[in-house]
Enzyme design. Sequence first.
Site, PDB file in Angstrom:
ATOM      1  N   ASN A  65       0.865  -1.178   0.000  1.00 59.58           N
ATOM      2  CA  ASN A  65       0.000   0.000   0.000  1.00 59.58           C
ATOM      3  C   ASN A  65       0.906   1.235   0.000  1.00 59.58           C
ATOM      4  O   ASN A  65       1.468   1.592   1.028  1.00 59.58           O
ATOM      5  CB  ASN A  65      -0.892  -0.038   1.255  1.00 59.58           C
ATOM      6  CG  ASN A  65      -1.731   1.209   1.400  1.00 59.58           C
ATOM      7  OD1 ASN A  65      -1.800   2.032   0.484  1.00 59.58           O
ATOM      8  ND2 ASN A  65      -2.367   1.369   2.552  1.00 59.58           N
ATOM      9  N   LYS A  89       0.071   4.240  -0.392  1.00 62.10           N
ATOM     10  CA  LYS A  89      -0.592   5.449   0.113  1.00 62.10           C
ATOM     11  C   LYS A  89      -0.344   6.625  -0.826  1.00 62.10           C
ATOM     12  O   LYS A  89      -0.274   6.437  -2.028  1.00 62.10           O
ATOM     13  CB  LYS A  89      -0.129   5.742   1.548  1.00 62.10           C
ATOM     14  CG  LYS A  89      -0.223   4.501   2.437  1.00 62.10           C
ATOM     15  CD  LYS A  89      -0.108   4.797   3.898  1.00 62.10           C
ATOM     16  CE  LYS A  89      -0.268   3.497   4.671  1.00 62.10           C
ATOM     17  NZ  LYS A  89      -0.470   3.673   6.073  1.00 62.10           N
ATOM     18  N   HIS A 136     -10.004   1.343   4.555  1.00 61.88           N
ATOM     19  CA  HIS A 136      -8.764   1.654   5.268  1.00 61.88           C
ATOM     20  C   HIS A 136      -9.046   2.710   6.336  1.00 61.88           C
ATOM     21  O   HIS A 136      -9.819   3.640   6.115  1.00 61.88           O
ATOM     22  CB  HIS A 136      -7.697   2.158   4.290  1.00 61.88           C
ATOM     23  CG  HIS A 136      -6.330   2.156   4.911  1.00 61.88           C
ATOM     24  ND1 HIS A 136      -5.943   3.118   5.821  1.00 61.88           N
ATOM     25  CD2 HIS A 136      -5.294   1.295   4.795  1.00 61.88           C
ATOM     26  CE1 HIS A 136      -4.718   2.838   6.232  1.00 61.88           C
ATOM     27  NE2 HIS A 136      -4.298   1.738   5.625  1.00 61.88           N
ATOM     28  N   GLU A 181      -7.438   5.130   7.319  1.00 57.79           N
ATOM     29  CA  GLU A 181      -7.126   6.508   6.918  1.00 57.79           C
ATOM     30  C   GLU A 181      -8.287   7.117   6.127  1.00 57.79           C
ATOM     31  O   GLU A 181      -8.377   8.335   5.995  1.00 57.79           O
ATOM     32  CB  GLU A 181      -5.804   6.535   6.119  1.00 57.79           C
ATOM     33  CG  GLU A 181      -4.610   6.386   7.048  1.00 57.79           C
ATOM     34  CD  GLU A 181      -3.358   5.806   6.416  1.00 57.79           C
ATOM     35  OE1 GLU A 181      -3.272   5.746   5.180  1.00 57.79           O
ATOM     36  OE2 GLU A 181      -2.457   5.396   7.181  1.00 57.79           O
ATOM     37  N   GLU A 211      -6.169  -4.619  10.471  1.00 59.36           N
ATOM     38  CA  GLU A 211      -5.202  -3.552  10.695  1.00 59.36           C
ATOM     39  C   GLU A 211      -5.586  -2.751  11.940  1.00 59.36           C
ATOM     40  O   GLU A 211      -6.393  -1.817  11.854  1.00 59.36           O
ATOM     41  CB  GLU A 211      -5.190  -2.592   9.500  1.00 59.36           C
ATOM     42  CG  GLU A 211      -4.730  -3.219   8.206  1.00 59.36           C
ATOM     43  CD  GLU A 211      -4.063  -2.181   7.303  1.00 59.36           C
ATOM     44  OE1 GLU A 211      -2.907  -2.392   6.934  1.00 59.36           O
ATOM     45  OE2 GLU A 211      -4.693  -1.159   6.994  1.00 59.36           O
ATOM     46  N   GLY A 219       1.654   2.664  10.992  1.00 54.91           N
ATOM     47  CA  GLY A 219       2.640   3.745  10.942  1.00 54.91           C
ATOM     48  C   GLY A 219       3.293   4.081  12.270  1.00 54.91           C
ATOM     49  O   GLY A 219       4.009   5.078  12.382  1.00 54.91           O
ATOM     50  N   SER A 274       2.547  -1.586  10.546  1.00 54.76           N
ATOM     51  CA  SER A 274       3.973  -1.549  10.884  1.00 54.76           C
ATOM     52  C   SER A 274       4.742  -2.834  10.564  1.00 54.76           C
ATOM     53  O   SER A 274       5.708  -3.170  11.252  1.00 54.76           O
ATOM     54  CB  SER A 274       4.173  -1.194  12.364  1.00 54.76           C
ATOM     55  OG  SER A 274       3.751   0.127  12.597  1.00 54.76           O
TER      56      SER A 274
HETATM   57  P1  PGA Z   1       2.190   0.717   7.696  1.00 58.06           P
HETATM   58  O1  PGA Z   1       0.788   0.863   6.959  1.00 58.06           O
HETATM   59  O2  PGA Z   1       2.798  -0.575   7.248  1.00 58.06           O
HETATM   60  O3  PGA Z   1       2.992   1.915   7.239  1.00 58.06           O
HETATM   61  O4  PGA Z   1       1.929   0.726   9.160  1.00 58.06           O
HETATM   62  C1  PGA Z   1      -0.060  -0.215   6.760  1.00 58.06           C
HETATM   63  C2  PGA Z   1      -1.340   0.251   6.121  1.00 58.06           C
HETATM   64  O5  PGA Z   1      -1.794   1.350   6.447  1.00 58.06           O
HETATM   65  O6  PGA Z   1      -1.914  -0.443   5.280  1.00 58.06           O
END
Ligand code: PGA
Length: 249
Positions: free
Chosen positions: A10, A12, A98, A100, A167, A173, A210
């Site tokens: 991903n 982003k 997601h 976000e 998640e 993150g 993460s």
């Molecule tokens: P990350 O993000 O690996 O940077 O924690 C995972 C995600 O948001 O899908």
Amino acid sequence: MTNNMFFIANWKMFGDFKSVNSVKKVIKLSKIKKYKKAQIIYCPPFTLIDRFLNLVKNSKITVGAQNCHYSEKPGPFTGSINSDLIKSSGAKYVIIGHSENRVTGDTNQIINLKIKSALKKKLKVIYCIGETLNEKKKNKTNLILRSQIIHGLKNIKKNNSIIFAYEPVWSIGTGIIPKINNLEKQIYDIKNMIFKFWKLKNPKIIYGGSVNSKNISELNKISSINGFLVGGASQNSKNFIDIIKKTIN
Ligand code: PGA
């Protein structure tokens, strides 16, 4: 480790035309016999989908989008992309739900419309579920996950092509991952919830939050996990390769 592990990158809102070139190293890896069972899916920003498709066309790597608009039909939605447009771009997957996007207004009801429209267009859905830190502290994790499953998938028939990405929001993150025992139990609980809801015995469940080349060996001890959704660490091909190599060993 189960067969056919998913490694979903991903990206982003990161990446430019130049950074796409580094993916050639991952393509090379995907052609080595040992790693052929790795199902690598890149979800770059919309603007890079075409470039990615060109790059991976002679490999098994596939491409997905990171979100879609809820409207199945075209409409006056400036700046938005729906499942139909994603399908016509050539991408095969779409990430929906997601966290976000949940924080900027995606409710379970909107997510439900998005999933329905994606399935209608024969896109494969990567459905993200997860609790916030506050919800976890209040012991509401299973309540939240169950509600995301029940409402997000309302009136959708049993579908084995949906990949569930667990998640925990507090892990995305932050560099923090759940304790392995807790995560194993959580995956077990999610499988039970999906079984109760859909009578589906072996849903595909991946973990995201993460994931990196340092913690992957620990995470990989959980045999019930079908793969990983990798954010930050997937933007660097060397790190992403390390994650794949340490999972399929
Ligand atoms: P990350 O993000 O690996 O940077 O924690 C995972 C995600 O948001 O899908």
